[in-house]
Design a protein around this motif. Structure first.
Motif, PDB file in Angstrom:
ATOM      1  N   ILE A  88      59.305  48.984  23.962  1.00 53.83           N
ATOM      2  CA  ILE A  88      58.434  49.071  25.147  1.00 53.83           C
ATOM      3  C   ILE A  88      57.634  50.361  25.016  1.00 53.83           C
ATOM      4  CG2 ILE A  88      58.384  49.136  27.676  1.00 53.83           C
ATOM      5  CD1 ILE A  88      61.522  48.215  27.282  1.00 53.83           C
ATOM      6  N   GLY A  90      54.717  53.004  26.532  1.00 49.51           N
ATOM      7  CA  GLY A  90      53.798  53.486  27.555  1.00 49.51           C
ATOM      8  C   GLY A  90      52.720  54.280  26.840  1.00 49.51           C
ATOM      9  N   SER A  92      53.390  56.790  24.922  1.00 52.70           N
ATOM     10  CA  SER A  92      54.020  57.201  23.654  1.00 52.70           C
ATOM     11  C   SER A  92      54.211  58.713  23.519  1.00 52.70           C
ATOM     12  CB  SER A  92      53.229  56.654  22.470  1.00 52.70           C
ATOM     13  OG  SER A  92      51.998  57.303  22.294  1.00 52.70           O
ATOM     14  N   HIS A  93      54.456  59.400  24.636  1.00 54.83           N
ATOM     15  CA  HIS A  93      54.633  60.853  24.523  1.00 54.83           C
ATOM     16  C   HIS A  93      56.071  61.263  24.221  1.00 54.83           C
ATOM     17  CE1 HIS A  93      50.509  61.482  25.262  1.00 54.83           C
ATOM     18  NE2 HIS A  93      50.634  62.785  25.393  1.00 54.83           N
ATOM     19  N   ARG A 151      52.649  67.101  34.204  1.00 56.97           N
ATOM     20  CA  ARG A 151      51.721  68.234  34.297  1.00 56.97           C
ATOM     21  C   ARG A 151      50.562  68.061  33.337  1.00 56.97           C
ATOM     22  NH1 ARG A 151      56.942  71.890  33.996  1.00 56.97           N
ATOM     23  NH2 ARG A 151      57.296  70.179  32.551  1.00 56.97           N
ATOM     24  N   ILE A 166      59.540  66.291  35.504  1.00 55.30           N
ATOM     25  CA  ILE A 166      59.342  67.612  36.116  1.00 55.30           C
ATOM     26  C   ILE A 166      57.853  67.784  36.400  1.00 55.30           C
ATOM     27  CG2 ILE A 166      59.652  70.107  35.879  1.00 55.30           C
ATOM     28  CD1 ILE A 166      61.811  69.571  33.761  1.00 55.30           C
ATOM     29  N   TYR A 441      67.921  67.238  29.404  1.00 49.15           N
ATOM     30  CA  TYR A 441      66.856  66.417  29.999  1.00 49.15           C
ATOM     31  C   TYR A 441      66.391  65.357  28.998  1.00 49.15           C
ATOM     32  CZ  TYR A 441      62.360  65.282  32.164  1.00 49.15           C
ATOM     33  OH  TYR A 441      61.282  64.610  32.702  1.00 49.15           O
ATOM     34  N   ASN A 443      63.939  63.340  28.696  1.00 50.66           N
ATOM     35  CA  ASN A 443      62.551  63.276  28.218  1.00 50.66           C
ATOM     36  C   ASN A 443      62.227  64.365  27.192  1.00 50.66           C
ATOM     37  OD1 ASN A 443      61.282  61.006  29.306  1.00 50.66           O
ATOM     38  ND2 ASN A 443      61.073  61.976  31.306  1.00 50.66           N
TER      39      ASN A 443
HETATM   40  C1  FAD Z   1      52.186  66.852  25.827  1.00 53.56           C
HETATM   41  C2  FAD Z   1      53.391  66.472  26.644  1.00 53.56           C
HETATM   42  C3  FAD Z   1      53.483  66.894  27.954  1.00 53.56           C
HETATM   43  C4  FAD Z   1      54.601  66.553  28.719  1.00 53.56           C
HETATM   44  N1  FAD Z   1      54.680  66.998  30.011  1.00 53.56           N
HETATM   45  C5  FAD Z   1      55.773  66.689  30.753  1.00 53.56           C
HETATM   46  C6  FAD Z   1      55.902  67.143  32.096  1.00 53.56           C
HETATM   47  O1  FAD Z   1      55.046  67.815  32.643  1.00 53.56           O
HETATM   48  N2  FAD Z   1      57.024  66.831  32.769  1.00 53.56           N
HETATM   49  C7  FAD Z   1      58.027  66.084  32.213  1.00 53.56           C
HETATM   50  O2  FAD Z   1      59.022  65.827  32.880  1.00 53.56           O
HETATM   51  N3  FAD Z   1      57.921  65.604  30.958  1.00 53.56           N
HETATM   52  C8  FAD Z   1      56.834  65.890  30.217  1.00 53.56           C
HETATM   53  N4  FAD Z   1      56.735  65.425  28.940  1.00 53.56           N
HETATM   54  C9  FAD Z   1      57.793  64.566  28.399  1.00 53.56           C
HETATM   55  C10 FAD Z   1      57.552  63.135  28.879  1.00 53.56           C
HETATM   56  O3  FAD Z   1      58.088  63.005  30.169  1.00 53.56           O
HETATM   57  C11 FAD Z   1      58.247  62.100  27.979  1.00 53.56           C
HETATM   58  O4  FAD Z   1      57.760  62.241  26.691  1.00 53.56           O
HETATM   59  C12 FAD Z   1      58.020  60.682  28.543  1.00 53.56           C
HETATM   60  O5  FAD Z   1      59.065  59.842  28.129  1.00 53.56           O
HETATM   61  C13 FAD Z   1      56.693  60.106  28.095  1.00 53.56           C
HETATM   62  O6  FAD Z   1      56.443  58.880  28.718  1.00 53.56           O
HETATM   63  P1  FAD Z   1      55.410  57.859  28.061  1.00 53.56           P
HETATM   64  O7  FAD Z   1      55.430  56.623  28.886  1.00 53.56           O
HETATM   65  O8  FAD Z   1      54.121  58.549  27.789  1.00 53.56           O
HETATM   66  O9  FAD Z   1      56.082  57.664  26.642  1.00 53.56           O
HETATM   67  P2  FAD Z   1      56.624  56.460  25.760  1.00 53.56           P
HETATM   68  O10 FAD Z   1      56.992  57.129  24.479  1.00 53.56           O
HETATM   69  O11 FAD Z   1      55.655  55.356  25.706  1.00 53.56           O
HETATM   70  O12 FAD Z   1      57.919  56.000  26.517  1.00 53.56           O
HETATM   71  C14 FAD Z   1      59.065  56.810  26.559  1.00 53.56           C
HETATM   72  C15 FAD Z   1      60.296  55.907  26.711  1.00 53.56           C
HETATM   73  O13 FAD Z   1      60.226  55.245  27.962  1.00 53.56           O
HETATM   74  C16 FAD Z   1      60.272  53.831  27.804  1.00 53.56           C
HETATM   75  N5  FAD Z   1      59.301  53.249  28.737  1.00 53.56           N
HETATM   76  C17 FAD Z   1      57.997  53.604  28.893  1.00 53.56           C
HETATM   77  N6  FAD Z   1      57.430  52.836  29.841  1.00 53.56           N
HETATM   78  C18 FAD Z   1      58.380  51.971  30.267  1.00 53.56           C
HETATM   79  C19 FAD Z   1      58.397  50.924  31.240  1.00 53.56           C
HETATM   80  N7  FAD Z   1      57.311  50.629  31.953  1.00 53.56           N
HETATM   81  N8  FAD Z   1      59.555  50.233  31.442  1.00 53.56           N
HETATM   82  C20 FAD Z   1      60.674  50.545  30.716  1.00 53.56           C
HETATM   83  N9  FAD Z   1      60.708  51.519  29.788  1.00 53.56           N
HETATM   84  C21 FAD Z   1      59.577  52.222  29.572  1.00 53.56           C
HETATM   85  C22 FAD Z   1      59.891  53.575  26.351  1.00 53.56           C
HETATM   86  O14 FAD Z   1      60.514  52.407  25.843  1.00 53.56           O
HETATM   87  C23 FAD Z   1      60.367  54.831  25.630  1.00 53.56           C
HETATM   88  O15 FAD Z   1      61.687  54.704  25.157  1.00 53.56           O
HETATM   89  C24 FAD Z   1      55.620  65.754  28.155  1.00 53.56           C
HETATM   90  C25 FAD Z   1      55.520  65.309  26.834  1.00 53.56           C
HETATM   91  C26 FAD Z   1      54.418  65.673  26.089  1.00 53.56           C
HETATM   92  C27 FAD Z   1      54.339  65.210  24.681  1.00 53.56           C
END
Ligand code: FAD
Length: 490
Positions: A88, A90, A92-93, A151, A166, A441, A443
């Motif tokens: 899954i 989103g 991809s962060h 953020r 956060i 944490y 994430n």
């Molecule tokens: C530049 C940067 C800044 C960041 N800033 C913050 C911040 O301010 N605060 C903080 O708390 N964290 C922060 N993070 C960390 C961030 O919270 C995590 O990387 C988060 O998991 C990213 O979510 P995404 O949907 O972009 O990532 P993805 O890599 O797409 O998803 C992360 C995980 O969640 C699962 N997932 C995504 N969407 C769904 C869905 N709809 N249903 C079920 N599962 C799902 C995916 O399968 C994957 O395992 C930051 C990361 C980066 C790289």
């Protein structure tokens, strides 16, 4: 199976990725929403990955649902093929390989579900789970409202909220997940349903920290609050003044009277190609339109090389530029607040990094310290509770995010070993000082860490029970291998 789709897919079974039967079945229902290697839509998703580790995996097909109903159709089919694995995605962060992409399976790219709307009385903001936080802030700023979210505006709403989240508003409203009023979710059966304080309350709590272990969330309904301008910017200091910075950070993060409008991240940076090239800076935000709040006076008094504090709005401040594709790695730990500990962390990092040399390449190390105050963790048992296990009884703490970014994948192993060593060394120092907390944490965690275990035995057992009830066949445990799992056997 629709014959024409089978022929169409056959043409694109390239890059030696076998076209799986589940892809063919999903394509027979969702048709052009399923793409195959060699097509522009497949490449568009592959190119959107934030880390090289994720972009280097090649699924057999990529599903890009337009609606929650499409997600439900895809899950119904996938659950009927127990050997078919899927991911899954989103925004991809989360950089670790396989967390949001997969080799040879199916990747569901949620980013098209990105609408942001608000109800008539402005009490609920409904956000498609594939949105980025910038979409949300841009919409809400025009209404003088905000929500607790990432953020950096490029981060996805999905992963951040399911892992906790956060935000700049954390001391005022808790983790981002504490502000969810309702999750619209597709369960393992393919049923599209809602989890909130009154409907499926067990799932509601489990999702707040449970990541992708319970279903695919298609929409988050968040509770907004009035918000005007904020004070925000970066204060950079000479590294020789680091102890003054650590003291100023600790005085804010460790205060018994934590100022709920103060939000800060103090970060150390080091470029491995230039020996001793340490930098230190703090992103300081005050979530009220005050141009010189007393809380930052100590920071501002330290000699600075840059101070960009200014009044702005969140969508402007969160509008960050994307980084070029790089390898990324995260590690985390949580510790009691102490300037002395931060100083010892610096010395420990320095002693490892000073001797690390990568011939004709580089790794950039970024070590961020983020407050985890009790006024934030007190929200953990409100609004149906979360599953993170963070509690005011643990006292004020700070979370460390140790990130490495590097262009050359040849050095993956060196970076992994170095990051593991540094995280281990820091844990030993904190433990010696009686400041090591169990919480990791999710994430910010590396796959070698155990963030779900860090929620505590009772929370882990709770998550497993909820999983057994809503996913008796273990679809999310067996068929979605990416991410941190619950350790259940089937
Ligand atoms: C530049 C940067 C800044 C960041 N800033 C913050 C911040 O301010 N605060 C903080 O708390 N964290 C922060 N993070 C960390 C961030 O919270 C995590 O990387 C988060 O998991 C990213 O979510 P995404 O949907 O972009 O990532 P993805 O890599 O797409 O998803 C992360 C995980 O969640 C699962 N997932 C995504 N969407 C769904 C869905 N709809 N249903 C079920 N599962 C799902 C995916 O399968 C994957 O395992 C930051 C990361 C980066 C790289």
């Amino acid at each position: 199976m629709d014959q024409s789709i089978g022929q169409f897919i056959g043409q694109f079974g390239i890059r030696s990725i076998p076209v799986s039967s589940c892809c063919i079945q999903i394509a027979s229902v969702l048709r052009s929403k399923v793409s195959f290697p060699g097509t522009s839509s497949y490449e568009a998703t592959q190119e959107s990955y934030w880390s090289i580790q994720e972009a280097s995996l090649y699924p057999s097909c990529i599903v890009v649902p337009d609606t929650a109903q499409d997600v439900s159709e895809a899950v119904k089919i996938l659950a009927g093929f127990p050997d078919c694995q899927f991911a899954i995605k989103g925004h991809s962060h989360m950089p670790a390989s396989g967390f949001a992409n997969i080799n040879g399976g199916v990747t569901i790219d949620m980013t098209t579900l990105s609408s942001v709307t608000i109800n008539n009385d402005h009490t609920v903001v409904s956000i498609g789970s594939g949105a980025q936080w910038l979409n949300v802030y841009t919409y809400l700023d025009t209404l003088d409202l905000s929500v607790a979210g990432g953020r950096n505006g490029l981060v996805g709403v999905g992963g951040l909220t399911l892992g906790g989240g956060i935000s700049y508003f954390a001391p005022r409203v808790g983790w981002a997940c504490d502000n969810v009023a309702n999750f619209e979710i597709v369960l393992a059966s393919g049923e599209l349903t809602n989890a909130n304080a009154t409907s499926l309350p067990d799932l509601f709590r489990a999702l707040k920290g449970g990541m992708n272990n319970f279903g695919i969330v298609t929409r988050f309904d968040l509770t907004p609050f009035p918000q005007g301008e904020i004070l925000a910017g970066v204060i950079a200091n000479p590294i020789s003044d680091r102890d003054a910075v650590f003291t100023a950070f600790s005085n804010i993060a460790g205060s018994e009277e934590y100022d709920p409008y103060a939000s800060l991240v103090t970060g150390l940076g080091y470029n491995s190609s230039v020996k001793g090239s340490w930098s230190i800076g703090t992103t300081a935000v005050y979530t009220k339109p005050e141009s010189s709040p007393a809380i930052y006076a100590e920071f501002v008094a330290i000699p600075s090389t840059q101070n960009t504090l200014h009044l702005t709005n969140l969508s402007t401040f969160a509008d960050e530029t994307n980084t070029p594709p790089l390898n990324w790695q995260f590690f985390t730990g949580t510790y009691g607040v102490s300037a002395n500990l931060m100083s010892r962390i610096f010395d420990s990092l320095n002693s490892t990094l000073y001797n690390l040399e990568l011939p004709s390449s580089w790794v950039f190390w970024d070590i961020a310290f983020e407050p985890l105050p009790t006024i934030m963790t007190q929200y953990g048992d409100k609004n149906g509770g979360n599953s993170l296990g963070t509690s005011p009884k643990d006292g004020n703490a700070f979370v460390m995010l140790l990130s490495a970014l590097w262009p050359n994948s040849t050095f993956d192993e060196v970076v992994q070993e170095t990051a593991e060593k540094m995280t281990r060394d820091i844990a030993c120092i904190a433990d010696d000082m009686g400041l090591l907390h169990e919480f990791q944490y999710i994430n910010y965690a590396d796959p070698s860490q155990d963030p779900i275990g860090s929620y505590g035995v009772q929370n882990v057992e709770y998550l497993r029970q909820v999983s057994r009830k809503h996913d008796p066949k273990g679809v999310w445990q067996r068929q979605v291998p990416g991410g941190f799992k619950l350790g259940l056997k089937y």
